[in-house]
Design a protein around this motif. Structure first.
Motif, PDB file in Angstrom:
ATOM      1  N   VAL A  79       5.223   3.051   0.418  1.00  0.00           N
ATOM      2  CA  VAL A  79       6.330   3.793  -0.206  1.00  0.00           C
ATOM      3  C   VAL A  79       7.490   3.931   0.770  1.00  0.00           C
ATOM      4  CG1 VAL A  79       7.042   6.044  -1.105  1.00  0.00           C
ATOM      5  CG2 VAL A  79       4.859   5.043  -1.824  1.00  0.00           C
ATOM      6  N   ARG A  80       7.161   4.288   2.022  1.00  0.00           N
ATOM      7  CA  ARG A  80       8.187   4.501   3.049  1.00  0.00           C
ATOM      8  C   ARG A  80       9.000   3.239   3.301  1.00  0.00           C
ATOM      9  NH1 ARG A  80       4.905   6.678   6.289  1.00  0.00           N
ATOM     10  NH2 ARG A  80       4.512   4.941   7.728  1.00  0.00           N
ATOM     11  N   GLU A  81       8.344   2.079   3.199  1.00  0.00           N
ATOM     12  CA  GLU A  81       9.017   0.807   3.469  1.00  0.00           C
ATOM     13  C   GLU A  81       9.428   0.068   2.197  1.00  0.00           C
ATOM     14  OE1 GLU A  81       6.511  -1.414   6.123  1.00  0.00           O
ATOM     15  OE2 GLU A  81       6.698   0.070   7.739  1.00  0.00           O
ATOM     16  N   ASN A  82       9.367   0.796   1.073  1.00  0.00           N
ATOM     17  CA  ASN A  82       9.847   0.268  -0.219  1.00  0.00           C
ATOM     18  C   ASN A  82       9.133  -1.007  -0.657  1.00  0.00           C
ATOM     19  OD1 ASN A  82      11.887   2.303  -0.602  1.00  0.00           O
ATOM     20  ND2 ASN A  82      13.105   1.252   0.949  1.00  0.00           N
ATOM     21  N   HIS A  83       7.809  -1.029  -0.477  1.00  0.00           N
ATOM     22  CA  HIS A  83       7.002  -2.158  -0.933  1.00  0.00           C
ATOM     23  C   HIS A  83       6.213  -1.750  -2.174  1.00  0.00           C
ATOM     24  CE1 HIS A  83       8.003  -4.388   2.621  1.00  0.00           C
ATOM     25  NE2 HIS A  83       7.369  -3.560   3.436  1.00  0.00           N
ATOM     26  N   SER A  89       0.435  -6.581  -2.135  1.00  0.00           N
ATOM     27  CA  SER A  89       1.535  -6.076  -1.319  1.00  0.00           C
ATOM     28  C   SER A  89       1.044  -5.574   0.033  1.00  0.00           C
ATOM     29  CB  SER A  89       2.264  -4.949  -2.051  1.00  0.00           C
ATOM     30  OG  SER A  89       3.255  -4.367  -1.234  1.00  0.00           O
TER      31      SER A  89
END
Length: 226
Positions: A79-83, A89
């Motif tokens: 989530v933090r790295e927008n994946h 993923s």
């Protein structure tokens, strides 16, 4: 009731979507691979340590630590790295789900161990980051290796990523305290704290080098008397 159904209460049955079951099964298998990969590389390191201790009067490895990231930590990082939050993923975008930390006594031991890992013909070295020669801005020092190691399951061979961090006892002491302090909330004078941590990192680096110099002098002196 089929395996794809769960009972909410005695009057209500909920059908679990097949894509959810597939993802859950895939995630479970993936985590098994990471757990096995940690065991594989840990065993290799323990064997190397025993061999080196047999060939030399001291053990280059002081300690081996390992861990596999918890599911919540994996999701938080995605989530933090927008994946996307999917099994594909996490396999594609995360290299540190399986982690092994090797604690050495001296700086030169770090490169000896790293070289031995790289020379093993079933290990693929993907990336090496030398934060000893090029420390991070906060003073962090360590040698990081991203490797792939084969894990053999009933359906065949699966190359699985493991992050290996190799550092001295002093580097590990500093990194552990820095991590603890960094995650504390509402720290006053954070800039002063960061500057003090950087000073400590520099002092530790100099101490590590001095200890290596002393050991080399002793080794050389002993070799002349043999």
């Amino acid at each position: 009731m089929s395996q794809n159904e769960i009972t909410i209460n005695k009057d209500q049955v909920y059908k679990i979507p097949s894509y959810f079951l597939n993802q859950a099964k895939k995630f479970k298998t993936t985590m098994l691979l990471y757990e096995c990969a940690v065991k594989e590389i840990t065993t290799k390191l323990e064997i190397l340590d025993r061999e080196l201790a047999h060939l030399n009067p001291r053990n280059p490895i002081a300690m081996i630590k390992s861990r596999v990231k918890q599911p919540q930590s994996i999701v938080d990082k995605l989530v933090r790295e927008n994946h996307p939050i999917t099994v594909d993923s996490l396999n594609e975008n995360m290299h540190d789900i399986a982690g092994v930390r090797v604690i050495c006594s001296y700086i030169d031991d770090i490169y000896t161990i790293a070289g031995m890992i790289a020379e093993q013909d079933d290990i693929i070295v993907i990336e090496v980051k030398d934060y000893i020669e090029n420390p991070k801005e906060n003073g962090y020092r360590s040698l990081h290796m991203i490797i792939e190691i084969p894990v053999f399951l009933s359906d065949g061979k699966h190359y699985t990523k493991v992050e290996i961090q190799i550092r001295t006892i002093a580097m590990d002491f500093w990194a552990s305290l820095e991590h603890e302090i960094r995650y504390k909330k509402n720290i006053k004078n954070i800039e002063d704290v960061s500057e003090s941590l950087l000073d400590c990192a520099e002092t530790i680096a100099k101490t590590d080098q001095k200890m290596l110099d002393i050991r080399m002098i002793i080794d050389e002196s002993q070799s002349h008397h043999e």
